[in-house]
Design an enzyme around this catalytic site. Structure first.
Site, PDB file in Angstrom:
ATOM      1  N   ASP A 141       0.812  -1.216   0.000  1.00  0.00           N
ATOM      2  CA  ASP A 141       0.000   0.000   0.000  1.00  0.00           C
ATOM      3  C   ASP A 141       0.850   1.274   0.000  1.00  0.00           C
ATOM      4  O   ASP A 141       1.687   1.477   0.883  1.00  0.00           O
ATOM      5  CB  ASP A 141      -0.892  -0.013   1.249  1.00  0.00           C
ATOM      6  CG  ASP A 141      -1.863   1.145   1.262  1.00  0.00           C
ATOM      7  OD1 ASP A 141      -3.003   0.938   0.844  1.00  0.00           O
ATOM      8  OD2 ASP A 141      -1.463   2.250   1.675  1.00  0.00           O
ATOM      9  N   VAL A 142       0.640   2.112  -0.969  1.00  0.00           N
ATOM     10  CA  VAL A 142       1.471   3.311  -1.093  1.00  0.00           C
ATOM     11  C   VAL A 142       1.174   4.319   0.021  1.00  0.00           C
ATOM     12  O   VAL A 142       2.063   5.063   0.435  1.00  0.00           O
ATOM     13  CB  VAL A 142       1.292   3.961  -2.483  1.00  0.00           C
ATOM     14  CG1 VAL A 142      -0.084   4.552  -2.632  1.00  0.00           C
ATOM     15  CG2 VAL A 142       2.352   5.020  -2.717  1.00  0.00           C
TER      16      VAL A 142
END
Length: 308
Positions: free
Chosen positions: A263-264
């Site tokens: 997840d960025v």
DNA sequence: ATCCAGGACTCAA
DNA sequence: TTGAGTCATGGA
């Protein structure tokens, strides 16, 4: 007869204000409305419509929590006509706010932690805000793949507006996310016109078809025995990768050990918390999260919240 | 124009 | 199983 209400006890520690703070992070949220110290939402009186117990009604509820001791739930329009429906509403709200979670171990883990200690104190009482409906959780995750959050909210709102039911109350519209049956036979071009990519459109329609046929359900995933098996089943669906599967484990299946490591947002939060000049690598994230084993989902959620 | 955003897929080692 | 390259789309 509107005005009927009930209470739901909560385990301590719990902070409704912290939960609302997270829920109010985007003005583009389309499925509930945070008004000061309360939240209003159209709630389906049962999960898993695909399990085949016919049409299920939805009810508009307002939730407050003046003392953090119990949630106070009030029906704003109709109220459930049966005890079974009422139980459905209660179950939904317990899942939504993760009310049955025992947070003791998390607070033991996090309180003295060099990285998480600060966030755990700042967000004390925050629960992972869940997405009890599997189809909504899947669509929200799919919509959010590789796009910025405001755009993801817009995509979700278009699905809700186009395919979901809605009610009006005091001049405002409240929508419920559509059932899979509403999208099972939709056309890919139809969703593309809502600005979903071809791949996302196909995934949303495919999962709807699977759920409508009874081949995919929250209960079914939970019945597989362990979350790894559920993840494997989800990743087997085209368009659902490890990030989406872990996102669903975290927010729908309620696995506290879910870890959407790619997840960025998580990466950016870690970067900010540690004062790094770049995003952390996968290996660095694994090392960082090692002390929080079993609670990766909570660590992730608290890190997300630190971004706002 | 260029880069980023709460990724997934394919294919190779 | 892990890593590079490709795809895809809107917003800043």
């Amino acid at each position: 007869m509107p005005g009927s209400s009930f209470e739901l006890a909560v385990r301590q520690p719990f902070s409704f204000a912290r939960c609302l703070e997270y829920m109010a992070r985007s003005p583009l949220e389309s499925l509930y409305e945070v008004r000061g110290s309360s939240v209003i939402r159209l709630v389906r009186a049962a999960q898993e419509p695909e399990q085949g117990y016919g049409p299920v009604r939805s009810y508009l509820v307002e939730i407050t929590c003046p003392d953090d001791e119990a949630l106070y739930v009030r029906f704003l329009q109709d109220e459930p006509g049966s005890g079974q429906e009422l139980e459905g509403v209660k179950r939904y709200i317990r899942e939504w706010f993760d009310l049955d979670r025992d947070m003791k171990h998390w607070h033991q883990l996090s309180s003295g932690d060099p990285v998480m200690g600060k966030l755990a104190a700042e967000f004390y009482g925050l629960r992972i805000i869940g997405i009890p409906d599997l189809y909504e959780a899947l669509c929200w995750a799919i919509a959010g793949q590789q796009v910025n959050l405001p755009f993801a909210y817009k995509l979700k709102a278009r699905l809700a507006e186009t395919y979901g039911e809605s009610v009006s109350w005091e001049g405002c519209d409240y929508r419920r996310f559509p059932d899979p049956s509403a999208l099972a036979e939709a056309d890919i071009a139809e969703l593309q016109s809502l600005q979903f990519t071809r791949a996302k459109s196909a995934a949303i329609i495919e999962t709807a078809a699977l759920m409508t046929r009874g081949e995919l359900s929250r209960a079914g995933l939970l019945a597989l025995g362990d979350f790894a098996a559920a993840e494997k089943a989800l990743v087997g669906i085209r368009g659902i990768g490890p990030w989406t599967a872990n996102y669903v484990r975290m927010r729908c299946l309620r696995d506290p050990g879910a870890f959407p490591i790619g997840d960025v947002g998580l990466q950016n939060a870690v970067r900010a918390q540690l004062g790094m000049d770049r995003k952390p690598t996968t290996a660095e994230l694994k090392d960082l999260f090692a002390p929080w084993s079993g609670w990766e989902a909570y660590a992730t959620f608290y890190l997300w919240h630190s971004l706002y």
